[in-house]
Design an enzyme around this catalytic site. Structure first.
Site, PDB file in Angstrom:
ATOM      1  N   VAL A  12       0.833  -1.210   0.000  1.00  0.00           N
ATOM      2  CA  VAL A  12       0.000   0.000   0.000  1.00  0.00           C
ATOM      3  C   VAL A  12       0.872   1.266   0.000  1.00  0.00           C
ATOM      4  O   VAL A  12       0.564   2.243  -0.695  1.00  0.00           O
ATOM      5  CB  VAL A  12      -0.977   0.006   1.200  1.00  0.00           C
ATOM      6  CG1 VAL A  12      -1.848   1.256   1.179  1.00  0.00           C
ATOM      7  CG2 VAL A  12      -1.858  -1.242   1.171  1.00  0.00           C
ATOM      8  N   GLY A 129     -11.247  -1.009   1.119  1.00  0.00           N
ATOM      9  CA  GLY A 129     -10.251  -0.623   0.097  1.00  0.00           C
ATOM     10  C   GLY A 129     -10.607   0.706  -0.541  1.00  0.00           C
ATOM     11  O   GLY A 129     -10.696   1.731   0.132  1.00  0.00           O
ATOM     12  N   ILE A 131     -13.356   1.756  -1.706  1.00  0.00           N
ATOM     13  CA  ILE A 131     -14.756   2.204  -1.602  1.00  0.00           C
ATOM     14  C   ILE A 131     -14.899   3.344  -0.602  1.00  0.00           C
ATOM     15  O   ILE A 131     -14.490   3.207   0.546  1.00  0.00           O
ATOM     16  CB  ILE A 131     -15.663   1.052  -1.099  1.00  0.00           C
ATOM     17  CG1 ILE A 131     -15.505  -0.183  -1.973  1.00  0.00           C
ATOM     18  CG2 ILE A 131     -17.107   1.485  -1.021  1.00  0.00           C
ATOM     19  CD1 ILE A 131     -16.245  -1.401  -1.426  1.00  0.00           C
ATOM     20  N   GLY A 182      -1.618 -10.383  -4.399  1.00  0.00           N
ATOM     21  CA  GLY A 182      -1.359  -9.322  -3.414  1.00  0.00           C
ATOM     22  C   GLY A 182      -2.580  -8.911  -2.623  1.00  0.00           C
ATOM     23  O   GLY A 182      -2.609  -7.844  -2.013  1.00  0.00           O
ATOM     24  N   GLU A 185      -3.532 -10.797   3.478  1.00  0.00           N
ATOM     25  CA  GLU A 185      -2.648 -10.226   4.507  1.00  0.00           C
ATOM     26  C   GLU A 185      -1.347 -11.024   4.527  1.00  0.00           C
ATOM     27  O   GLU A 185      -1.303 -12.154   4.039  1.00  0.00           O
ATOM     28  CB  GLU A 185      -3.327 -10.342   5.879  1.00  0.00           C
ATOM     29  CG  GLU A 185      -4.624  -9.567   5.989  1.00  0.00           C
ATOM     30  CD  GLU A 185      -4.429  -8.080   5.792  1.00  0.00           C
ATOM     31  OE1 GLU A 185      -3.667  -7.460   6.528  1.00  0.00           O
ATOM     32  OE2 GLU A 185      -5.064  -7.536   4.875  1.00  0.00           O
ATOM     33  N   ASP A 196      -9.639 -10.245   9.819  1.00  0.00           N
ATOM     34  CA  ASP A 196      -9.586  -8.996   9.046  1.00  0.00           C
ATOM     35  C   ASP A 196     -10.996  -8.388   8.926  1.00  0.00           C
ATOM     36  O   ASP A 196     -11.191  -7.191   9.161  1.00  0.00           O
ATOM     37  CB  ASP A 196      -8.988  -9.288   7.659  1.00  0.00           C
ATOM     38  CG  ASP A 196      -8.949  -8.061   6.775  1.00  0.00           C
ATOM     39  OD1 ASP A 196      -8.068  -7.208   6.990  1.00  0.00           O
ATOM     40  OD2 ASP A 196      -9.816  -7.944   5.885  1.00  0.00           O
ATOM     41  N   LYS A 200     -12.681  -4.791  10.514  1.00  0.00           N
ATOM     42  CA  LYS A 200     -13.417  -3.805   9.713  1.00  0.00           C
ATOM     43  C   LYS A 200     -14.822  -3.564  10.282  1.00  0.00           C
ATOM     44  O   LYS A 200     -15.295  -2.429  10.314  1.00  0.00           O
ATOM     45  CB  LYS A 200     -13.459  -4.265   8.253  1.00  0.00           C
ATOM     46  CG  LYS A 200     -12.058  -4.216   7.610  1.00  0.00           C
ATOM     47  CD  LYS A 200     -11.991  -4.958   6.294  1.00  0.00           C
ATOM     48  CE  LYS A 200     -10.616  -4.860   5.666  1.00  0.00           C
ATOM     49  NZ  LYS A 200     -10.407  -5.815   4.565  1.00  0.00           N
ATOM     50  N   GLY A 297      -5.983  -4.568  -2.763  1.00  0.00           N
ATOM     51  CA  GLY A 297      -5.064  -4.356  -3.883  1.00  0.00           C
ATOM     52  C   GLY A 297      -4.328  -3.043  -3.716  1.00  0.00           C
ATOM     53  O   GLY A 297      -4.755  -2.148  -2.985  1.00  0.00           O
TER      54      GLY A 297
HETATM   55  N1  HSE Z   1      -6.537  -8.793   3.091  1.00  0.00           N
HETATM   56  C1  HSE Z   1      -7.501  -7.767   2.924  1.00  0.00           C
HETATM   57  C2  HSE Z   1      -8.603  -8.273   2.031  1.00  0.00           C
HETATM   58  C3  HSE Z   1      -6.839  -6.554   2.329  1.00  0.00           C
HETATM   59  O1  HSE Z   1      -8.428  -9.330   1.410  1.00  0.00           O
HETATM   60  O2  HSE Z   1      -9.652  -7.650   1.948  1.00  0.00           O
HETATM   61  C4  HSE Z   1      -7.678  -5.319   2.332  1.00  0.00           C
HETATM   62  O3  HSE Z   1      -8.017  -4.917   3.626  1.00  0.00           O
END
Ligand code: HSE
Length: 405
Positions: A12, A129, A131, A182, A185, A196, A200, A297
């Site tokens: 990132v 991401g 959005i 990519g 995580e 993850d 969020k 991404g």
């Molecule tokens: N590993 C996370 C995903 C990356 O796949 O959404 C973005 O937060």
């Protein structure tokens, strides 16, 4: 001139630098200012880049430069990110982060620190991401009481589930492909075990409830127990199989949850495939709105980070309305067993035994290659009561998966 710095030159961080240099002239012309990338902090060396001169290994270079007004933290993890972010905020430098773990674990404290030092802590890139969902919740939707959110917020697991459903690809191979692209995580356990997505939904739930929802308050299931057979049942019966992160207001409590769900094809979330994310937000004036786009991404995430950097640079000296209180206990959190839901169930019990134990259910079509079992969807009831009835079911229960409303 306004300078910004980037902490971390991973996927990132390098994407944020790349996007800035790609669009720098356009950004500065359109926004009418002179934004410049001043520093990139990383313990590694990056010789041979057109911007290799910007690297430093010392956070004090950034902290002591008064021209640096905004810092993008894209290192990930809590340590040392928390210490660096806190020190930047204490110097009055706004921080923009993609680091969902940091926001989920330390958001209340960092928002308070930002406010106390007349700067901003922004985290659009932490959820969804590319959005825009965090800022719209803070701005465009701020006339409402927000009552919930439900969405697909992990690109890696959505990519894997799409491959399982559409290509019959085993989970391990789909995960390897997601890592190569990519999306995953560093440690993919965080994706496939739901951590993850949990981080969020902590962020969205904190915004909605106004109190910090910590990861340990969120019942979290990943996708590891899902099989190709579950995916086949979903497709054969007009459903998709998705990892859904949600939060719902229940009276004066909030129910956050991360779990795989059967999603009816009539729901738009069922059609969100690959690395795409989508989040539906609910509120008392607007009913519902849905946000959709690339959830992971390099450049999509960099887009959200850099958007925050530009917004914070323009707002330098103004505190924007981003706030939630810290929480001292989980008395505002509801448990899933008290929520009304429907369950998808696979069992070796006969149809008569199922009806005897569960009452009225909807029997599902069994995919051709599967034999020796029945599958059904329960009527809506409290989850705890449904599980009690299932425990009475003669014959073993093979799988239960919640159905999204
Ligand atoms: N590993 C996370 C995903 C990356 O796949 O959404 C973005 O937060």
């Amino acid at each position: 001139m306004t300078k910004f710095a980037i902490l971390g030159h991973g996927v990132v961080g390098s994407g944020t630098a790349e996007l800035f240099f790609m669009n720098k002239d356009l950004i500065n012309k359109r926004e009418g200012f002179d934004l410049e990338l001043g520093y990139i902090l990383d313990i590694r060396d990056f010789p041979g880049l057109s911007y290799s001169n910007l690297f430093t290994k010392d956070i004090n270079d950034i902290l002591s430069d008064p021209e640096v007004k905004v810092v993008a933290e894209v290192m990930g993890g809590v340590n040392p990110a928390f210490d660096f972010v806190k020190r930047c905020l204490e110097k009055g430098k706004s921080v923009c982060t993609s680091n969902k773990e940091l926001v989920a674990k330390k958001g209340a404290e960092l928002l308070k620190t930002a406010r106390e030092h007349n700067c901003n802590f922004a985290f659009e890139a932490s959820t969804g991401g590319a959005i825009p969902v965090i800022e719209p919740m803070h701005t465009c939707l701020c006339a409402n009481e927000l009552t919930g959110a439900a969405g697909i917020v992990n690109g890696t697991t959505n990519f894997i589930l799409t491959k399982m459903i559409e290509e019959n690809m085993p989970l391990e191979r789909a995960l390897k492909t997601a890592q190569d692209l990519g999306y995953a995580e560093k440690d993919p356990t965080a994706d496939i075990e739901g951590h993850d997505a949990c981080r969020k939904i902590c962020i969205l739930a904190s915004m909605i409830s106004g109190k910090h929802v910590y990861p340990e308050m969120v019942p979290t299931e990943g996708i590891m127990s899902l099989t190709l057979e579950d995916a086949e049942y979903a497709s054969a019966n007009g459903y998709a199989l998705k990892l859904i992160a949600s939060v719902e207001k229940h009276g004066d409590k909030y129910l956050p949850l991360v779990a795989p769900r059967f999603v009816s094809c009539k729901n738009q979330l069922a059609h969100v495939t690959d690395v795409f994310n989508a989040i539906t937000v609910y509120g008392n004036g607007f009913d519902e709105v849905m946000f959709y786009g690339k959830g992971a991404g390099k450049l999509p995430t960099a887009s959200a980070v850099l958007g925050d950097v530009i917004t914070c640079a323009k707002a330098d000296g103004t505190v924007m309305t981003r706030m939630w209180e810290d929480s001292t206990d989980d008395s505002f959190i509801e448990k899933p067993e008290h929520a009304v839901t429907r369950l998808f169930v696979r069992t070796t019990a006969s149809k008569d035994e199922i009806t005897a134990a569960m009452g009225e259910v909807t029997f599902l079509k069994t995919p051709e290659r599967i034999t020796g079992e029945n599958a059904f969807i329960t009527a809506a009831d409290e989850e705890g009561l449904l599980n009690e009835k299932l425990s009475q079911l003669a014959g073993g229960v093979i799988t239960t998966i919640r159905v999204l409303k």
